[in-house]
Design an enzyme around this catalytic site. Structure first.
Site, PDB file in Angstrom:
ATOM      1  N   HIS A 130       0.818  -1.213   0.000  1.00  0.00           N
ATOM      2  CA  HIS A 130       0.000   0.000   0.000  1.00  0.00           C
ATOM      3  C   HIS A 130       0.857   1.272   0.000  1.00  0.00           C
ATOM      4  O   HIS A 130       0.348   2.349  -0.299  1.00  0.00           O
ATOM      5  CB  HIS A 130      -0.985  -0.007   1.174  1.00  0.00           C
ATOM      6  N   ASP A 160       0.210  -7.579   1.292  1.00  0.00           N
ATOM      7  CA  ASP A 160       0.605  -6.191   1.516  1.00  0.00           C
ATOM      8  C   ASP A 160       2.125  -6.047   1.561  1.00  0.00           C
ATOM      9  O   ASP A 160       2.675  -5.325   2.393  1.00  0.00           O
ATOM     10  CB  ASP A 160      -0.017  -5.634   2.802  1.00  0.00           C
ATOM     11  N   SER A 237       4.780   2.467   7.892  1.00  0.00           N
ATOM     12  CA  SER A 237       4.452   1.322   7.050  1.00  0.00           C
ATOM     13  C   SER A 237       5.661   0.897   6.227  1.00  0.00           C
ATOM     14  O   SER A 237       6.283   1.707   5.544  1.00  0.00           O
ATOM     15  CB  SER A 237       3.315   1.668   6.094  1.00  0.00           C
TER      16      SER A 237
END
Length: 386
Positions: A130, A160, A237
């Site tokens: 993402h 992911d 992230s």
């Protein structure tokens, strides 16, 4: 950073009393940490041997590096941060968007990544899918502030995870650990770039709060994650979760953020990430095991009037597939593969992701009131097939 819920600030009465309690707690907590933590961490710290990577079959990469960390100081976490920090990079993505007046403009988003391999003249960076999704241009930002153009090697929406590469083999490489050895209460560290590059390589320390946490975005997409209270914020992230041996044990990817919940961050276990990252480097996609069935979840089956307590309901068996060769039929209810119980498509995907093409699995199913056990040899899934 993926959020399961949105967060916000809440202002209420009693601010002074909260401040006093916080100050007293901080003093007591600080004294305890100074007294207990160094000895505890030192007792947990150690150096383990190298673990080998899958790599390119035609050009095997060197073994995963072994951490070399000086743990003689008063606070070993500082030594871990010093050793692993240089392997953490910022990631900037540029995406073209269109405003209300049909004018194109550039949106900039970012995250974190960790260098996990060098091969064939490139340094490879692992991050979250993402973080790079939809980007027209990608850059890796080094600790020095230098920005390097990056190429997307491959991405996998289901897990992911994504891999970038830069044409520079002088970047330090992070050693990867074994997430199966983690225990609740074990000290871990998150490193990344919260908010933006102004706070790059921020270090937060916490513990493993839980393992194998099930987090679902839908009936199809399910994660089994490491839970930690080490602060994970937007921009973290793709950064690493590191143990006190200086090994990457997870890739940070989400948190739960509501006004009622604090300190629930999650990371993808490195043992799963290692398989995905290796496949993305070697093949540009993930090589998945394939059974060859279409299914609906137990809950969906009940909504359509079928009386099944659990398992997954088989609606179709692909001709010449492992499932057909094993004798599975439409109308069967698969309740277990090996020792893993199933109730959703996410469960099936997760179990298949634990296997490689060629593996044999034992399938327990129900048919006409009887429980049957069959064996199937998995094959490689067609491209874009789960």
């Amino acid at each position: 950073m993926g959020y399961l819920t949105s967060s916000g600030y809440k202002q209420g009465p009693g601010l002074l009393s909260y401040a006093v309690v916080a100050l007293v707690s901080a003093v007591i907590g600080g004294m305890l940490m100074l007294t207990l933590a160094p000895g505890y961490i030192a007792s947990r710290a150690g150096i383990i041997g190298q673990t080998s990577a899958t790599g390119d079959p035609g050009n095997s990469p060197p073994p995963w590096p072994t951490p070399t960390i000086d743990l003689t100081g008063d606070w070993p976490a500082a030594a871990v941060a010093e050793a692993v920090g240089p392997t953490v990079v910022g990631i900037i993505g540029e995406t073209t968007a269109v405003d209300w007046f049909s004018r194109a403009y550039t949106e900039i988003h970012g995250g974190s990544g960790v260098v996990f391999r060098q091969a064939n003249g490139y340094s490879y960076v692992g991050t979250n899918q993402h973080v790079v999704e939809g980007a027209n241009k990608l850059y890796v930002v080094m600790a020095s502030g230098e920005r390097l153009a990056a190429e997307l090697v491959g991405e996998d929406w289901w897990t992911d995870l994504a891999v970038l590469r830069v044409a520079d083999t002088n970047l330090p490489v992070a050693p990867l650990g074994d997430s199966d050895l983690l225990k609740p209460g074990e000290l871990v560290m998150a490193i990344g770039n919260p908010v933006d590059m102004e706070f790059q390589r921020s270090v937060t320390v916490g513990v493993v709060s839980g393992l194998n946490r099930k987090v679902s975005y839908s009936d199809e997409r399910e994660f089994r994650l490491i839970q930690t209270d080490a602060a994970i914020n937007p921009g973290n992230s793709g950064g690493p979760l590191v143990n006190m041996r200086g090994e990457v044990v997870g890739i940070n990817n989400m948190k739960i953020a509501t006004e009622d919940i604090e300190g629930m961050g999650f990371a993808i276990p490195i043992n799963l990430a290692r398989i995905v990252l290796d496949d993305l480097v070697t093949f540009g996609r993930v090589i998945r095991a394939y059974l060859g069935i279409n299914i609906v979840s137990a809950a969906d089956a009940r909504r359509h009037g079928l009386n099944i307590a659990g398992g997954i309901y088989v609606t179709r068996v692909v001709p010449q597939s492992p499932a057909q060769r094993a004798g599975i039929k439409a109308g069967d209810v698969i309740v277990r593969i090996d020792d893993e119980e199933l109730s959703t498509l996410g469960d099936l995907r997760r179990v298949l992701d634990l296997h490689r093409p060629g593996d044999e699995v034992t399938i327990t199913l129900q048919r006409s009131g009887q429980t049957l056990t069959v064996k199937a040899t998995l094959v490689e899934a067609p491209a874009e097939t789960g």
